[in-house]
Motif scaffolding. Structure first.
Motif, short mmCIF file in Angstrom:
data_model
loop_
_atom_site.label_atom_id
_atom_site.label_comp_id
_atom_site.label_asym_id
_atom_site.label_seq_id
_atom_site.Cartn_x
_atom_site.Cartn_y
_atom_site.Cartn_z
N ARG A 67 56.29 51.66 43.49
CA ARG A 67 56.54 52.48 42.29
C ARG A 67 56.10 51.69 41.07
O ARG A 67 56.29 50.48 41.01
N PRO A 68 55.51 52.36 40.08
CA PRO A 68 54.89 51.65 38.95
C PRO A 68 55.82 50.73 38.16
O PRO A 68 55.37 49.76 37.59
N ARG A 106 52.42 44.13 45.46
CA ARG A 106 51.08 44.51 45.90
C ARG A 106 50.88 46.01 45.82
O ARG A 106 51.81 46.78 46.01
N SER A 107 49.66 46.41 45.57
CA SER A 107 49.26 47.82 45.53
C SER A 107 48.37 48.07 46.74
O SER A 107 47.59 47.25 47.11
N PHE A 133 51.64 53.33 46.83
CA PHE A 133 51.81 52.24 45.88
C PHE A 133 53.28 51.86 45.81
O PHE A 133 54.14 52.70 46.00
N GLY A 183 55.09 56.69 47.16
CA GLY A 183 55.51 55.46 46.50
C GLY A 183 56.54 54.76 47.36
O GLY A 183 57.31 55.40 48.06
N ASP A 220 42.71 47.85 48.44
CA ASP A 220 43.84 47.65 47.54
C ASP A 220 43.30 47.39 46.14
O ASP A 220 42.17 46.97 45.96
N ASN A 276 47.96 47.71 40.22
CA ASN A 276 49.02 48.70 40.10
C ASN A 276 49.48 48.74 38.64
O ASN A 276 49.89 47.73 38.09
N SER A 277 49.38 49.92 38.05
CA SER A 277 49.88 50.13 36.70
C SER A 277 50.32 51.58 36.61
O SER A 277 49.88 52.42 37.40
N THR A 316 48.57 54.67 38.66
CA THR A 316 49.41 55.47 39.54
C THR A 316 49.39 56.94 39.14
O THR A 316 49.25 57.82 39.98
#
Length: 169
Positions: A161-162, A167-168, A159, A121, A97, A100-101, A105
């Motif tokens: 969704r941005p 959490r990613s 992921f 996503g 993991d 997330n950005s 993404t």
């Protein structure tokens, strides 16, 4: 699990971790909660069968650094996540993991497309309140959502969704 498989798994995860620790650019992918990296045995059914970096991967002097040793049974959420993924695709044995950005993404979507991998996503806003804390239940829900969003196929990368926090994976 046989000793030879434990040795093989430990060696593989150690070599992968060594590459990560020598890659300054990977530091940009490490979230505030640090990165977890797991590897499941072929017969894994329990988090105790999953090898992970104890204490996760952090950043020290601008380089990724394992906070602890590689051990079996030291991961909760990510161990449950890889076990859940393996129920749908037993060939997948490892997961990591990271932050997330929108930029990460976008890069991963393009990378997956280039590799012919499935990207998915998930919308964490629809996660039932009753399962947001328990690692095992949340992982099960996330994997099911990622597969559904990927048209029934198991994604190599998924992921939140941005535009959402969370959490990613």
């Amino acid at each position: 699990m046989h000793l030879n498989e434990k040795i093989d798994m430990t060696g593989r995860l150690y070599l992968a971790l060594e590459q990560i620790e020598n890659c300054e650019e990977f530091s940009a992918l490490i979230p505030e909660v640090r990165t977890n990296f797991v590897y499941a045995s072929k017969e894994s059914t329990d988090p105790e069968d999953v090898l992970a970096v104890d204490g996760r991967i952090t950043v020290v002097d601008k380089l990724p650094k394992a906070a602890g040793k590689i051990k079996f049974g030291v991961s909760g959420y990510m161990a449950n996540l890889i076990l859940e993924i393996r129920k749908h695709d037993p060939e997948i044995r490892s997961a990591i993991d990271f932050a997330n950005s929108p930029q990460i993404t976008s890069f991963l979507k393009d990378y997956c497309k280039e590799k012919g991998w499935i990207f998915s996503g998930i919308d964490r806003r629809s996660e039932p309140e009753s399962i947001k804390d328990p690692d095992e239940v949340s992982a099960s829900w996330e994997v099911a959502e990622a597969i559904q969003a990927a048209g029934g196929q198991v994604p190599r990368v998924f992921f939140p969704r941005p535009e959402q926090s969370g959490r990613s994976r």
